[in-house]
Design a protein around this motif. Sequence first.
Motif, mmCIF file in Angstrom:
data_model
loop_
_atom_site.group_PDB
_atom_site.id
_atom_site.type_symbol
_atom_site.label_atom_id
_atom_site.label_comp_id
_atom_site.label_asym_id
_atom_site.label_seq_id
_atom_site.Cartn_x
_atom_site.Cartn_y
_atom_site.Cartn_z
ATOM 1 N N GLN A 267 -22.010 -20.321 10.941
ATOM 2 C CA GLN A 267 -21.002 -19.500 10.276
ATOM 3 C C GLN A 267 -21.111 -18.044 10.717
ATOM 4 N N ASN A 268 -19.995 -17.469 11.082
ATOM 5 C CA ASN A 268 -19.950 -16.073 11.509
ATOM 6 C C ASN A 268 -19.827 -15.175 10.277
ATOM 7 N N ILE A 269 -20.931 -15.022 9.568
ATOM 8 C CA ILE A 269 -20.911 -14.295 8.296
ATOM 9 C C ILE A 269 -20.568 -12.823 8.495
ATOM 10 N N LYS A 270 -20.008 -12.214 7.443
ATOM 11 C CA LYS A 270 -19.681 -10.789 7.479
ATOM 12 C C LYS A 270 -20.654 -9.949 6.653
ATOM 13 N N ASP A 271 -21.610 -10.615 6.037
ATOM 14 C CA ASP A 271 -22.608 -9.912 5.239
ATOM 15 C C ASP A 271 -23.720 -9.405 6.155
ATOM 16 N N VAL A 272 -23.390 -8.399 6.953
ATOM 17 C CA VAL A 272 -24.328 -7.856 7.929
ATOM 18 C C VAL A 272 -25.209 -6.804 7.251
ATOM 19 N N PRO A 273 -26.518 -6.853 7.441
ATOM 20 C CA PRO A 273 -27.412 -5.884 6.797
ATOM 21 C C PRO A 273 -27.081 -4.447 7.200
ATOM 22 N N ASP A 274 -27.288 -3.528 6.282
ATOM 23 C CA ASP A 274 -27.026 -2.114 6.566
ATOM 24 C C ASP A 274 -27.876 -1.606 7.724
ATOM 25 N N ILE A 275 -29.100 -2.126 7.849
ATOM 26 C CA ILE A 275 -29.983 -1.661 8.913
ATOM 27 C C ILE A 275 -29.375 -1.932 10.290
ATOM 28 N N ALA A 276 -28.650 -3.042 10.431
ATOM 29 C CA ALA A 276 -28.002 -3.368 11.703
ATOM 30 C C ALA A 276 -26.778 -2.493 11.936
ATOM 31 N N ILE A 277 -26.000 -2.282 10.891
ATOM 32 C CA ILE A 277 -24.793 -1.449 11.009
ATOM 33 C C ILE A 277 -25.158 -0.024 11.403
ATOM 34 N N ASP A 278 -26.185 0.518 10.770
ATOM 35 C CA ASP A 278 -26.589 1.897 11.060
ATOM 36 C C ASP A 278 -27.238 2.015 12.441
ATOM 37 N N TYR A 279 -28.047 1.037 12.815
ATOM 38 C CA TYR A 279 -28.788 1.136 14.068
ATOM 39 C C TYR A 279 -27.880 1.001 15.284
ATOM 40 N N TRP A 280 -26.997 0.016 15.277
ATOM 41 C CA TRP A 280 -26.106 -0.204 16.428
ATOM 42 C C TRP A 280 -24.732 0.448 16.247
ATOM 43 N N HIS A 281 -24.582 1.240 15.207
ATOM 44 C CA HIS A 281 -23.333 1.963 14.966
ATOM 45 C C HIS A 281 -22.142 0.998 14.922
ATOM 46 N N ASP A 283 -19.035 -1.201 13.156
ATOM 47 C CA ASP A 283 -17.961 -0.926 12.196
ATOM 48 C C ASP A 283 -18.266 -1.643 10.882
ATOM 49 N N ARG A 284 -18.443 -0.890 9.830
ATOM 50 C CA ARG A 284 -18.849 -1.466 8.552
ATOM 51 C C ARG A 284 -17.802 -2.426 7.989
ATOM 52 N N GLU A 285 -16.539 -2.215 8.308
ATOM 53 C CA GLU A 285 -15.466 -3.047 7.751
ATOM 54 C C GLU A 285 -15.311 -4.374 8.474
ATOM 55 N N THR A 286 -15.650 -4.391 9.771
ATOM 56 C CA THR A 286 -15.386 -5.597 10.573
ATOM 57 C C THR A 286 -16.649 -6.256 11.124
ATOM 58 N N ALA A 287 -17.822 -5.679 10.915
ATOM 59 C CA ALA A 287 -19.061 -6.199 11.515
ATOM 60 C C ALA A 287 -19.357 -7.623 11.057
ATOM 61 N N THR A 288 -19.745 -8.461 12.001
ATOM 62 C CA THR A 288 -20.073 -9.858 11.717
ATOM 63 C C THR A 288 -21.402 -10.221 12.371
ATOM 64 N N LEU A 289 -21.863 -11.432 12.090
ATOM 65 C CA LEU A 289 -23.082 -11.932 12.719
ATOM 66 C C LEU A 289 -22.938 -11.942 14.236
ATOM 67 N N ARG A 290 -21.769 -12.277 14.714
ATOM 68 C CA ARG A 290 -21.526 -12.332 16.155
ATOM 69 C C ARG A 290 -21.721 -10.953 16.797
ATOM 70 N N ASP A 291 -21.293 -9.905 16.111
ATOM 71 C CA ASP A 291 -21.484 -8.549 16.629
ATOM 72 C C ASP A 291 -22.966 -8.214 16.758
ATOM 73 N N VAL A 292 -23.743 -8.637 15.780
ATOM 74 C CA VAL A 292 -25.190 -8.386 15.813
ATOM 75 C C VAL A 292 -25.819 -9.084 17.013
ATOM 76 N N VAL A 293 -25.437 -10.325 17.251
ATOM 77 C CA VAL A 293 -25.989 -11.080 18.380
ATOM 78 C C VAL A 293 -25.588 -10.421 19.706
ATOM 79 N N LEU A 294 -24.342 -9.962 19.807
ATOM 80 C CA LEU A 294 -23.888 -9.280 21.028
ATOM 81 C C LEU A 294 -24.708 -8.017 21.286
ATOM 82 N N ALA A 295 -24.960 -7.250 20.235
ATOM 83 C CA ALA A 295 -25.713 -6.002 20.380
ATOM 84 C C ALA A 295 -27.158 -6.279 20.789
#
Length: 357
Positions: A267-281, A283-295
């Motif tokens: 599942q491509n969850i949207k509940d991305v931890p704040d630590i990931a959003i802040d570290y890789w800059h 988008d807080r509104e659209t960030a997903t698990l897939r974005d974390v894996v890409l980064a």
Amino acid sequence: MLHSAVIRTTTLLSFKRIVTSLFLNRQSINLHRTLLIPITLHNKFSTFNPTKQSSPSIVSPSTSVSNNSSKGNDIASDMPLEILLHTHHPEPVRHEIIESKEPLKTADLEKLDVKLKLHRKPVTISDKFAFALVKSLRVPSDWFFKKKYIHRSVMLETVAAVPGMVGGSIRHLKSLRKMKHDGGWISHLLHEAENERMHLMTWMRIAQPKMWERFLITAVQGIFYNAFFALYLLSPRTAHRVVGYLEEEAIVSYTSFLKEIDEGHIQNIKDVPDIAIDYWHLDRETATLRDVVLAIRADEVTHRDTNHHFADRIVLGHEDLREDIKRVISKESAPDGKFRKIAGFNENAGEAWKWSQ
């Protein structure tokens, strides 16, 4: 008995002197505490104005180490906690992320320049040993985790965060022993370790590993740390080549992770931890698990290229990162130059890196 009485008297007098020095010479103790504060910190404190602080702080601006503000010369006692407890914020390793003006979305992460299929051909015996070792380590990992990629990532990053710290500490001690500049390696290696630790912190919040998984992680980390420490002491070149091949396998794993997400198996969850959003800059509104894996995959690409580059520099004998390695390679491979047998060099090609794609 007289001897015992003398010993008791001497002990009591010594204890009395210690107590007296602790309670009556406090001003002297405060002076020593003040001398421990770096001069730059002292200058910052001397002009510090809590009302002008723009960033949030851990404690109230009025809070200080001591309420004894009557002693203006006691800098250590009146030091605000905002300075003493200054928080270090890790920086990403990709310049695209550091320099981004706007939060990164999926399309931005997919545009990152990553050459996923690059593979460093093992040429020397050292290379072949490193490659075979990494391939053998992947077998039990594939058997144990199969397609549980989130839990695999936790284990992977636990191991990946070790080499940078080991290499940095060994080179730090070497620099101290030889009393010479390290050539810029230490900061790079520690930055790599910090980056991998941020990967682990992110996956820990997403995976929430169970107690038995934490025990397994601890055991694997202990074994790998000591083994890699010994390897780095024996052959830094081989150690960096091992890391380069480990990163190649990490890229393969994260690419398979993305495939599982795209096919709907994870599942491509949207509940991305704040630590990931802040570290890789992100988008807080659209960030997903897939974005974390890409980064994270983009970070691993950087570590792959960096460690293979480090290994080649060691073979070349030009470890100072301030030196232009391309000039060195060109000189060594020139017809009138002194030819050196290194990984990637042969009679027909004067290139230090033999990549296949």
